[in-house]
Write a protein that holds these residues in place. Structure first.
Motif, PDB file in Angstrom:
ATOM      1  N   ASN A 115      16.717 -23.853   2.334  1.00 16.06           N
ATOM      2  CA  ASN A 115      16.104 -25.065   1.574  1.00 16.06           C
ATOM      3  C   ASN A 115      14.687 -25.774   1.825  1.00 16.06           C
ATOM      4  O   ASN A 115      14.161 -26.259   1.165  1.00 16.06           O
ATOM      5  CB  ASN A 115      17.202 -26.150   1.943  1.00 16.06           C
ATOM      6  N   TYR A 131      11.385 -26.845   2.303  1.00 14.99           N
ATOM      7  CA  TYR A 131      10.011 -26.839   1.839  1.00 14.99           C
ATOM      8  C   TYR A 131       8.969 -27.421   2.664  1.00 14.99           C
ATOM      9  O   TYR A 131       7.620 -26.962   2.607  1.00 14.99           O
ATOM     10  CB  TYR A 131      10.448 -27.676   0.471  1.00 14.99           C
ATOM     11  N   SER A 182       5.657 -25.567   2.818  1.00 15.09           N
ATOM     12  CA  SER A 182       4.372 -25.954   2.113  1.00 15.09           C
ATOM     13  C   SER A 182       3.470 -26.174   2.995  1.00 15.09           C
ATOM     14  O   SER A 182       2.039 -25.470   2.407  1.00 15.09           O
ATOM     15  CB  SER A 182       4.759 -27.061   1.307  1.00 15.09           C
ATOM     16  N   ARG A 233       1.135 -22.172   2.054  1.00 19.03           N
ATOM     17  CA  ARG A 233       0.255 -22.441   0.801  1.00 19.03           C
ATOM     18  C   ARG A 233      -0.982 -21.582   0.450  1.00 19.03           C
ATOM     19  O   ARG A 233      -1.073 -21.084  -0.591  1.00 19.03           O
ATOM     20  CB  ARG A 233      -0.066 -23.848   0.754  1.00 19.03           C
ATOM     21  N   SER A 279      11.145 -21.832  -2.222  1.00 25.72           N
ATOM     22  CA  SER A 279      11.149 -23.264  -2.559  1.00 25.72           C
ATOM     23  C   SER A 279       9.462 -23.589  -3.116  1.00 25.72           C
ATOM     24  O   SER A 279       9.189 -24.137  -4.148  1.00 25.72           O
ATOM     25  CB  SER A 279      11.748 -24.054  -1.711  1.00 25.72           C
ATOM     26  N   LEU A 289       8.815 -21.361  -6.390  1.00 25.13           N
ATOM     27  CA  LEU A 289       9.148 -22.038  -7.761  1.00 25.13           C
ATOM     28  C   LEU A 289       8.437 -23.024  -8.075  1.00 25.13           C
ATOM     29  O   LEU A 289       8.048 -23.233  -9.257  1.00 25.13           O
ATOM     30  CB  LEU A 289      10.584 -21.982  -7.555  1.00 25.13           C
ATOM     31  N   ARG A 290       8.274 -24.050  -6.997  1.00 19.18           N
ATOM     32  CA  ARG A 290       7.628 -25.254  -7.506  1.00 19.18           C
ATOM     33  C   ARG A 290       6.043 -24.932  -7.851  1.00 19.18           C
ATOM     34  O   ARG A 290       5.842 -25.658  -8.796  1.00 19.18           O
ATOM     35  CB  ARG A 290       7.488 -25.987  -6.161  1.00 19.18           C
ATOM     36  N   PHE A 332       6.368 -23.774 -11.373  1.00 17.65           N
ATOM     37  CA  PHE A 332       6.875 -25.046 -12.342  1.00 17.65           C
ATOM     38  C   PHE A 332       5.471 -25.796 -12.572  1.00 17.65           C
ATOM     39  O   PHE A 332       5.739 -26.384 -13.693  1.00 17.65           O
ATOM     40  CB  PHE A 332       7.860 -25.849 -11.309  1.00 17.65           C
ATOM     41  N   TRP A 369      11.041 -23.119 -18.989  1.00 13.44           N
ATOM     42  CA  TRP A 369      12.369 -23.731 -18.685  1.00 13.44           C
ATOM     43  C   TRP A 369      13.336 -22.674 -18.468  1.00 13.44           C
ATOM     44  O   TRP A 369      14.038 -22.542 -17.225  1.00 13.44           O
ATOM     45  CB  TRP A 369      12.867 -24.944 -19.676  1.00 13.44           C
ATOM     46  N   MET A 387      12.758 -20.858 -15.277  1.00 10.06           N
ATOM     47  CA  MET A 387      12.990 -21.672 -14.315  1.00 10.06           C
ATOM     48  C   MET A 387      14.685 -21.665 -13.969  1.00 10.06           C
ATOM     49  O   MET A 387      14.867 -21.634 -12.885  1.00 10.06           O
ATOM     50  CB  MET A 387      12.559 -23.173 -14.217  1.00 10.06           C
ATOM     51  N   MET A 388      15.264 -21.917 -14.991  1.00 10.49           N
ATOM     52  CA  MET A 388      16.606 -22.150 -14.929  1.00 10.49           C
ATOM     53  C   MET A 388      17.512 -20.841 -14.315  1.00 10.49           C
ATOM     54  O   MET A 388      18.353 -20.707 -13.538  1.00 10.49           O
ATOM     55  CB  MET A 388      17.426 -22.502 -16.126  1.00 10.49           C
ATOM     56  N   SER A 392      16.592 -20.588 -10.795  1.00  8.39           N
ATOM     57  CA  SER A 392      17.537 -21.707 -10.094  1.00  8.39           C
ATOM     58  C   SER A 392      18.859 -21.069  -9.602  1.00  8.39           C
ATOM     59  O   SER A 392      19.456 -20.977  -8.638  1.00  8.39           O
ATOM     60  CB  SER A 392      17.625 -22.831 -10.703  1.00  8.39           C
ATOM     61  N   THR A 424      18.656 -18.592  -7.144  1.00  8.05           N
ATOM     62  CA  THR A 424      18.571 -19.197  -5.904  1.00  8.05           C
ATOM     63  C   THR A 424      19.747 -19.552  -5.380  1.00  8.05           C
ATOM     64  O   THR A 424      20.047 -19.713  -3.936  1.00  8.05           O
ATOM     65  CB  THR A 424      17.241 -20.272  -5.947  1.00  8.05           C
TER      66      THR A 424
END
Lengths: 324, 294
Positions: free
Chosen positions: A255, A257, A261, A265, A274, A277-278, A281, A288, A291-292, A295, A298
């Protein structure tokens, strides 16, 4: 008669509440799964059952199928033809540019998945291993300072995350552990071990206290060493707890981030799920469905892991609360 | 307390072995948790530079002065307190109600119980995307439903509107964390002896009276510790807030943006950390005194 009527109303109310709970919990997941089986252009079609169901999003993420973005566009192909008429060195240069452009636009899901898996897995394993010995020590052996350590574990269990981000970043920069993708991943590994170690110590300590000491004493009298009893008695007896703690620690890394980050980066090759994907996004539009699907992929590993130990979960949790 | 010298040789060997087993944990926690806490306080008095060759400049209380006169800081502080309040009360209420429901036998209970854990175990990043999808302005399914029943305007971007982003984030946090509370309360509920309720039945107590005079007192301790634990954790919660909406502007987000986005002001960020840390210490000492009773 009156009584039966009242119990009927009660029953209806009860099932109504159950339905509310189920909808509340499942609502976003249902859409997540539904949209993941659509084309990006159909993402906002009304209804739950897709009109043109497809598994193309999953196939593309898992590298079984080239995405449109990876397929060479018409213009690019024409450009390549043009290139052939250019002198050798210039051709190389333009070609490299095109390649870099395409690389930037691709969505290396499997690579991010692998990075997250290795990072979360290795740090959870390390933390549980160190935790087993530490927790055994303060839950079973008397030594001067034991009380202090027990209380200290509980306190550091409550501190964490963002409060430590500034000094930890400063320390790792000064140690030169942020210069390359390898060094940054190593820093993250250390940080995840640190973040999960108090959880491991705390939960395992609580569990070890529930194992009767008489079992161990018998072995100790028979001449087994402390180390021997840990390996042959404590670890096998605590396997459900150890696995549960491992999964918790794994979830924390999976989880995470904040630190990811900060540290990775600059190194796209080292992205975790995380962070990656961000990034996708926010840099691309109307993806979408993809991304789904990402998700869902993940979420599946952690949900499967948790469901496989569901019956131990309550025991593990109530052993003293669980940190996130 | 006995000192190490008074121990028998065997006990001494045991104690030494105990120290050996715990030492890796102590070293790691000392180096990467305790030391950073103090180093952070030290940094908060400096203009921190990470450029090689340029050293930190001592500025005394200037970072704190800048922080405490910054209206954005106070706004974030207020939002954080509200966020903690809403999420603690909300997740405990939802968790309690769901635990009471799940404490009854009904067909399909096993499936519902497993399902309830989903929000808690699913990764933040996945669930955040799903909520962003359903709450998209104009064509997100939840947006359409809510606007149909007149609760919101269909064009509103609930998640990215700075005025109410923290409410959406609070709702999300309740949704994500209530299963944890539900599990803890449920396991406590199941350990309440059934004779209590039977005795109350004989005395002719109704459902509410039984809840008020048997269930609630039995849950008092577990709810108390959950309030403090959730309060402490949500006070510095980062991922769940930031990944859903940067606009929620709680203190951890303010800190993150000061420290790692744009022109880094690590000294000021360290001062924010110190403030967070002081509030945490206060909450933790409450926890220790009221719940653990050391």
């Amino acid at each position: 008669m009156v009584v039966r009527k009242r119990s009927f109303i009660k029953k209806v109310l009860f099932w109504f509440l159950i339905a509310v709970v189920v909808i509340f919990v499942a609502y976003p997941f249902v859409y997540m799964v539904s949209v993941s089986f659509r084309y990006d252009s159909d993402a906002f079609d009304p209804g739950l059952i897709p009109d043109n169901p497809t598994i193309t999003q999953y196939a593309q993420l898992l590298g079984l199928q080239e995405s449109i973005r990876q397929q060479m566009s018409q213009e690019e192909q024409q450009l390549m033809k043009l290139l052939e008429s250019l002198p050798e060195d210039q051709r190389e240069l333009v070609f490299k540019n095109i390649q870099a452009q395409r690389k930037r636009e691709s969505f290396p899901f499997l690579r991010w998945f692998g990075n997250s898996l290795i990072l979360a897995g290795a740090s959870a394993l390390t933390s549980v291993l160190i935790g087993i010995f530490g927790a055994y020590s303060f839950s079973r052996i008397w030594f001067p300072g034991r009380n202090l350590i027990q209380r200290g574990v509980l306190l550091v269990y409550l501190v964490g995350g963002v409060i430590l981000s500034v000094p930890i970043y400063d320390i790792f920069v000064r140690l030169g552990l942020t210069n390359s993708s390898g060094a940054s991943l190593f820093s993250l590994y250390i940080i995840y071990v640190i973040q999960t170690l108090p959880v491991s110590l705390y939960m395992l300590g609580n569990y070890f206290r529930t194992i009767p000491e008489s079992i161990e004493e018998a072995a100790l009298i028979d001449g087994s060493t402390r180390m021997g009893t840990i390996m042959k008695i404590i670890i096998p007896l605590s396997m459900p707890a150890i696995i549960t703690v491992f999964i918790y620690a794994f979830m924390i890394g999976w989880n995470e981030y904040l630190f990811a980050s900060i540290f990775i980066r600059p190194f796209p090759g080292a992205y975790t799920l995380s962070v990656g994907l961000r990034e996708v996004f926010f840099s691309e539009h109307a993806v979408w469905a993809k991304m789904m699907a990402a998700s869902v992929l993940t979420a599946v590993p952690v949900i499967v892991l948790f469901m496989s130990v569901e019956k131990y979960l309550t025991a593990g949790l109530t052993a003293g609360g669980v940190k996130e | 307390m006995t000192s190490i010298k008074e121990l028998s040789p065997l006990k001494k060997k045991e104690a030494l072995f105990g120290w050996k087993l715990i030492s890796p944990s102590v070293i790691l926690i000392g180096l990467f948790i305790l030391y950073p806490v103090f180093y952070n306080i030290y940094l908060s008095f400096f203009d921190v530079s990470l450029t090689p060759g340029v050293s930190n400049k001592f500025v005394g209380l200037e970072n704190y002065q800048r922080l405490l006169t910054d209206p954005i800081f106070w706004e974030s502080f207020g939002i954080t307190l509200l966020f903690v309040l809403i999420t603690v009360v909300g997740s405990i209420l939802v968790g309690l109600i769901v635990a009471l429901l799940m404490n009854k036998e009904f067909p399909g209970r096993g499936i519902v119980r497993a399902l309830i854990l989903f929000p808690y175990v699913a990764p933040v990043i996945s669930t955040v995307f799903a909520w962003q999808y359903v709450l998209m302005p104009l064509n997100g399914p939840l947006t359409m439903t809510l606007s149909k029943i007149g609760l919101m305007n269909i064009t509103t971007d609930l998640i990215n509107d700075p005025n109410n982003a923290f409410l959406v984030v609070s709702f999300y946090s309740i949704w994500k964390n209530f299963p944890f509370i539900y599990l803890m309360i449920l396991s406590r509920l199941q350990s309440i002896p059934l004779d209590y309720y039977e005795a109350a039945d004989i005395d002719g107590a109704n459902g509410w009276q039984k809840f008020r005079h048997i269930t609630l007192p039995e849950l008092y301790y577990v709810i108390g510790s959950l309030v403090l634990l959730r309060g402490i954790w949500n006070f510095y919660k980062f991922e769940e807030v930031y990944l859903l909406s940067k606009e929620a502007r709680t203190l951890p987000i303010y800190l993150y943006e000061k420290a790692f986005i744009g022109l880094p002001e690590l000294g000021v960020a360290a001062a924010i950390s110190t403030v967070l840390f002081i509030v945490m210490i206060f909450l933790i000492s409450l926890y220790v005194k009221k719940v653990l009773k050391w």
